[in-house]
Design an enzyme around this catalytic site. Structure first.
Site, PDB file in Angstrom:
ATOM      1  N   GLY A  13       0.819  -1.219   0.000  1.00  0.00           N
ATOM      2  CA  GLY A  13       0.000   0.000   0.000  1.00  0.00           C
ATOM      3  C   GLY A  13       0.851   1.267   0.000  1.00  0.00           C
ATOM      4  O   GLY A  13       0.446   2.290   0.548  1.00  0.00           O
ATOM      5  N   ASN A  65      -1.988  -7.105  -5.357  1.00  0.00           N
ATOM      6  CA  ASN A  65      -3.309  -7.105  -4.717  1.00  0.00           C
ATOM      7  C   ASN A  65      -3.197  -8.013  -3.497  1.00  0.00           C
ATOM      8  O   ASN A  65      -3.101  -9.233  -3.628  1.00  0.00           O
ATOM      9  CB  ASN A  65      -4.373  -7.630  -5.689  1.00  0.00           C
ATOM     10  N   VAL A  66      -3.204  -7.413  -2.311  1.00  0.00           N
ATOM     11  CA  VAL A  66      -2.949  -8.202  -1.094  1.00  0.00           C
ATOM     12  C   VAL A  66      -4.032  -9.259  -0.839  1.00  0.00           C
ATOM     13  O   VAL A  66      -3.804 -10.199  -0.090  1.00  0.00           O
ATOM     14  CB  VAL A  66      -2.798  -7.308   0.167  1.00  0.00           C
ATOM     15  N   ASN A  92       1.013  -2.323   5.311  1.00  0.00           N
ATOM     16  CA  ASN A  92       0.385  -1.002   5.434  1.00  0.00           C
ATOM     17  C   ASN A  92      -0.913  -0.878   4.648  1.00  0.00           C
ATOM     18  O   ASN A  92      -1.776  -0.067   5.003  1.00  0.00           O
ATOM     19  CB  ASN A  92       1.388   0.062   4.958  1.00  0.00           C
ATOM     20  N   SER A 144      -4.725   0.486  14.200  1.00  0.00           N
ATOM     21  CA  SER A 144      -5.298   1.831  14.286  1.00  0.00           C
ATOM     22  C   SER A 144      -5.799   2.067  15.702  1.00  0.00           C
ATOM     23  O   SER A 144      -6.172   1.117  16.410  1.00  0.00           O
ATOM     24  CB  SER A 144      -6.479   1.950  13.319  1.00  0.00           C
ATOM     25  N   TYR A 159     -14.175  -1.739  10.180  1.00  0.00           N
ATOM     26  CA  TYR A 159     -12.787  -1.249  10.144  1.00  0.00           C
ATOM     27  C   TYR A 159     -12.114  -1.472  11.504  1.00  0.00           C
ATOM     28  O   TYR A 159     -11.024  -2.041  11.585  1.00  0.00           O
ATOM     29  CB  TYR A 159     -12.769   0.232   9.759  1.00  0.00           C
ATOM     30  N   ALA A 161     -12.916  -3.525  13.870  1.00  0.00           N
ATOM     31  CA  ALA A 161     -12.776  -4.956  14.152  1.00  0.00           C
ATOM     32  C   ALA A 161     -11.599  -5.544  13.371  1.00  0.00           C
ATOM     33  O   ALA A 161     -10.829  -6.353  13.903  1.00  0.00           O
ATOM     34  CB  ALA A 161     -14.075  -5.686  13.788  1.00  0.00           C
ATOM     35  N   LYS A 163      -8.942  -3.982  12.404  1.00  0.00           N
ATOM     36  CA  LYS A 163      -7.690  -3.467  12.975  1.00  0.00           C
ATOM     37  C   LYS A 163      -7.407  -4.077  14.354  1.00  0.00           C
ATOM     38  O   LYS A 163      -6.251  -4.204  14.758  1.00  0.00           O
ATOM     39  CB  LYS A 163      -7.726  -1.940  13.041  1.00  0.00           C
TER      40      LYS A 163
END
Ligand code: NAD
Length: 251
Positions: A13, A65-66, A92, A144, A159, A161, A163
């Site tokens: 990223g 593409n992860v 990242n 985060s 999001y 959850a 992180k």
């Protein structure tokens, strides 16, 4: 800062113009690392590679593409074939979405988890064999502040959850590979001065600022410097740890 000469680092990223990943890539390159700039956005990859080269560093661009097993493994094979080793992986790549739990679709939840958690999982799994053979590795994962206190203005519960899952994953893996010379740590940024921050209206921005004891968002360099430390040989006895970088907004 911290010496990374001849270390091979993958930063996922790292193609976003104003993003944290590009600054991480530039920072590691400045410390001497050969940086693999990996992103789904190929134009962004090229821009980051150019920025590193203009600053006198070494960089290699890869479209990644992860969320794709094939894409992740192709990248890792290419890096090992051309650079011979992988010392550092910075996971990242991440996406967010502001939506309430009530309004969230299954597609929303799957998309966020696919990139933020499963993508990070795939990239990490793919570098372990090489790092184990080397008896050396540094894995740094982007979590985060949302994982610890909820998403606020930027992200939904999916999001937060995803992180939070990153933190549990990192600690589990840290135990598994502790005797292989590999450390696994996370950083949990608060609000950072990226595009998403600049998109906020004045009233929302002011209310966010009021919740940060330092009274300002973080700068991408302030995230990257902590990552450079965790990615260095000097951080050899730190594993399974998470560093909060949030101006005091969560203590
Ligand atoms: P950004 O959107 O600027 O950059 C994210 C990058 O990930 C983009 O270049 C994008 O192309 C890439 N990406 C998205 N999906 C991908 C995929 N499937 N495969 C490969 N690459 C993909 O984001 P940012 O604000 O710089 O955030 C970077 C990381 O830091 C994220 O994990 C984010 O959750 C985390 N974070 C950011 C903040 C903030 O305030 N910006 C705060 C806390 C945590």
């Amino acid at each position: 800062m911290f010496e990374l000469t001849n270390r091979v680092a993958i930063v996922t990223g790292s193609g976003s113009a104003k993003g944290i990943g590009r600054t991480i890539a530039l920072t590691l390159a400045r410390q001497g690392a050969k940086v693999v700039v990996a992103d789904i956005n190929l134009d962004g990859v090229q821009e980051t590679v150019n920025a590193i080269k203009e600053a006198g560093g070494e960089a290699f661009g890869v479209e990644l593409n992860v969320t794709s097993w094939e894409s992740v493994h192709a990248m890792v094979e290419q890096v090992v074939r051309s650079l011979g080793r992988i010392d550092i992986l910075v996971n990242n790549a991440g996406i967010s979405q502001k939506v309430t739990v009530e309004d969230m679709t299954l597609e929303d939840i799957t998309r966020i988890f696919n990139v933020n958690m499963f993508g990070l999982f795939l990239c990490t799994q793919a570098v372990l064999e090489t790092m184990k053979k080397q008896k050396y590795g540094r894995i740094v994962n982007l979590s985060s502040v949302s994982a610890k206190r909820g998403g606020g203005v930027f992200g939904g519960a999916h999001y937060s959850a995803s992180k939070a899952a990153v933190l549990g994953f990192s600690k589990n893996l840290a135990r598994e590979v502790a005797q292989d010379g590999i450390t696994v740590n996370s950083v949990a940024p608060g609000l950072v001065n990226t595009d998403i921050w600049k998109s906020l209206d004045r009233v929302t921005a002011d209310s966010v600022i009021a919740s940060i004891p330092m009274g300002r968002p973080g700068e991408t360099e302030e995230i990257a410097s902590a990552i450079a430390f965790l990615a260095s040989a000097e951080a050899s006895y730190i594993t399974g740890e998470e560093i909060d970088i949030n101006g005091g907004s969560h203590m």
